[in-house]
Write an enzyme that holds these catalytic residues in place. Structure first.
Site: not given
Lengths: 348, 331
Positions: A75-76, A99, A103, A152
């Site tokens: 849950a960034e 990573f 973002i 990635h």
């Protein structure tokens, strides 16, 4: 009496930075996905199963407990938002975005919220938060590359450096990783720490045991030379150093500047170096459009035009997604051969 | 989530005073906009006053709220003074944000406001972070996140509801369902008839209250605050309400809703209903309420005067406070 020199890896140095700051200041917390691992399984005798992609947070939960070493769900957007709120209300959160490729899912919290809060609120709110994130390709011509392909392996720090209000640091060695991480935690505004995944032994080195800071917003000249300035960022600093060694064998003395902080940029150190060497090659692992490489090249061109004996050269990764096959990935990323060729072209 | 406590006369007066102040602030602002005073983009809270007043009536001064784009009411209810708020809208250096935020970023951290925030859902994360802060620092503070039924649909709200529940954080999710996300009606955009039904999916109590009745909102908020302070975790309150005017200034609502619907909502106006109730059964008298209105009118007269007479930011302000400066040898 000789004391053995203590060497740490890049990940160990960051771990030590976090540990020392958490000991010093009880308001420092770390949060992210699998920064400990096996969350809630203590009753089965299981804990600390992961420690982040570079094991930089391993062991912290044993010393500081789950209240301050917080494994989050995936849950960034939510937990980066939490860090913003926590930083406004008395904590110093350090969040890990596993990573940098991830973002995008929390970009709002970084570019609209964390970066702008202090300014939008007329300077009346401070935001002491750190975002740690891993980036980069291996790209060193091994028989296998990083092998993580387009989602990635990216660098992407240019999109963060683009945002006013956000400080972005890119350590290159264990020593400066520890010092920059501590400086980031003690900074009262948001700082992103970009951690290269494949520094390996090139970053390993002597790290003092005590806490120390490496200043944010300062470049470091890591090799002196008079014929050309090579500007490196993160792992590219090691590529520049490798190129400098090769060039020295041919009688060309390259100066190498390690940028360390890409925003705010210490233009002065770079420009002063170029005024002495009259040539500049910027080496950047990000893709070229709107990149740090071209930004630095433009600043040097503007400020040191009269001192230049050749056009400033910007070397970036290919303007493509990161490919999977090792042979392609090695071509994608800048390497020492490309830097040497660029310098020879400049010197003629 | 039932509570037996009744609001005291003092509490009722406080809620009316806040509702009245919010209404008058917004009406004054609307008048300024319509007479051509440049106050930037504004989203009027008129119609929803009972929600902000009811929730904030249950909070302490050191509790936090996180607000959304329609945030003037939340700020006033939590105690931000109207003069610096008005000055902010005028872009003056005496504003809450030194003229650098405007309507969509008004804040006063000393009053527990984590910010008005026009990125829908973003501030829900900030409220949860404040709740985490309270837990880590072992205080009894709680945080309330205000968002609309539109904000109930964005991912961060769901991420935060889940995390609040697994960690039992002292947070209250306040969904102000005013029926419209810009021009998109809730019955089109929501998979559930009641937004509060989603609380069950995150294992927290969810209630649906009449957002035109400050007492009903206050009762629900009191129960949620009690639960949060006891370490029992988050709660979800859906307050059904209505915004009388457009999404922002100048929006013609009749392109997406009917006059009859607007009239029906205005017939249930929170201030009118409150006055009628007090007239019928007290404990406050209409004269008391009129005195509150008059006092608020004076505050607004002074606020507009303060805003008008305050200086604009100097040109150097463009470049100040971009980065947080180190203080007192922090590094």
């Amino acid at each position: 009496m000789s004391t053995p020199i203590r060497e740490l890896s890049f990940g160990q140095a960051i771990n030590e930075a976090l540990r020392l700051e958490m000991r010093r200041d009880p308001t420092v917390i770390v949060m992210g996905e699998d920064i400990a691992g096996a969350a809630g399984r203590e009753h089965l005798g299981l804990s600390d199963a992961w420690g982040g992609p570079m094991r930089a947070t391993r062991g912290l939960i044993k010393e500081f407990g789950a209240a301050r070493v917080i494994d989050t769900p995936i849950a960034e957007m939510g937990f980066t938002g939490m860090a913003v709120g926590a930083a406004m209300t008395g904590l110093r959160p350090v969040v890990e975005i596993m990573f940098v490729d991830l973002i995008g899912v929390c970009y709002d919290q970084i570019i609209n919220q964390a970066a702008k809060m202090h300014y939008m609120m007329g300077g009346k709110v401070e935001l002491p938060m750190v975002i740690r994130t891993a980036y980069g390709t291996r790209g060193d011509k091994r028989s296998y590359g990083g092998g993580a392909a387009a989602q990635h392996s990216q660098t992407l720090y240019s999109v963060l450096a683009h945002i006013p209000g956000l400080k972005v640091v890119v350590p290159s060695t264990a020593y400066n990783a520890k010092g920059l991480t501590i400086a980031a935690i003690r900074d009262n505004g948001p700082v992103v720490v970009m951690e290269h995944k494949f520094l390996g032994t090139s970053a390993k080195g002597h790290v003092p045991e005590e806490a120390y800071t490496v200043p944010i917003g300062k470049c470091e000249i890591v090799r002196k030379g008079k014929d050309v300035t090579l500007v490196g960022i993160g792992r590219m600093t090691h590529v520049c150093l490798e190129a400098a060694t090769t060039l020295a064998a041919g009688g060309i003395e390259a100066e190498v500047v390690d940028v360390l902080t890409i925003n705010p940029l210490d233009e002065e150190t770079i420009i002063e170096s170029v005024k002495r060497t009259h040539r500049c090659v910027v080496v950047d692992e990000d893709t070229p459009v709107c990149s740090m490489a071209r930004d630095i090249a433009a600043r040097v061109g503007e400020a040191a035009f009269d001192f230049l004996d050749a056009p400033v050269k910007a070397i970036s990764s290919a303007d493509t997604p990161v490919p999977f096959a090792a042979v392609l990935e090695a071509n994608y990323t800048p390497n020492a051969d490309k830097v040497v060729a660029a310098v020879k072209e400049q010197i003629g | 989530m039932k509570t037996t406590s009744k609001p005291t006369a003092e509490k009722l007066a406080w809620m009316y005073e806040r509702m009245s102040l919010i209404r008058q602030f917004e009406e004054r602002l609307k008048w300024l906009v319509e007479t051509g005073v440049p106050v930037g983009a504004v989203h009027y809270y008129i119609g929803q006053e009972a929600v902000a007043a009811g929730v904030c009536a249950a909070l302490n001064a050191d509790d936090w709220i996180a607000s959304n784009h329609r945030g003037h009411g939340h700020c006033i209810a939590k105690g931000v003074e109207v003069a610096p708020m008005m000055a902010e809208l005028f872009g003056k250096v005496t504003g809450t944000n030194r003229g650098k935020g405007g309507s969509m970023h008004i804040t006063d951290i000393t009053k527990g406001i984590l910010g008005v925030n026009p990125i829908v859902g973003a501030s829900v994360g900030h409220a949860l972070g404040a709740a985490l802060s309270a837990k880590v620092r072992q205080t009894t503070q709680v945080a309330a996140a205000f968002f609309g039924e539109g904000g109930a649909g964005i991912g961060i709200t769901h991420e935060c509801m889940n995390m609040a529940s697994i960690w039992k954080l002292p947070v209250i999710f306040v969904c102000e369902n005013n029926g419209y996300a810009q021009a998109t009606p809730v019955e089109y955009a929501s998979s559930t008839a009641k937004i509060s039904d989603r609380a069950a999916g995150y294992n927290m109590p969810g209630v649906n209250v009449d957002g035109q009745d400050p007492v009903a909102v206050w009762e629900a908020a009191e129960a949620a605050v009690k639960r949060a302070r006891a370490g029992e975790g988050p709660s979800f309150i859906e307050a059904k309400t209505y915004r009388y005017f457009g999404h922002h200034q100048g929006d013609d609502t009749l392109r997406y809703r009917l006059k009859e619907e607007e009239q029906a909502a205005r017939d249930r106006d929170c201030l009118k209903q409150f006055r009628a109730k007090m007239e019928k059964s007290g404990p406050l008298k209409l004269a008391d309420l009129d005195a509150i209105d008059a006092q608020n009118k004076k505050l607004l007269d002074d606020a507009v005067e303060f805003a008008k007479s305050s200086p604009l930011p100097g040109p150097e302000e463009l470049y100040t406070d971009v980065y947080v400066q180190a203080k007192g040898g922090a590094q």
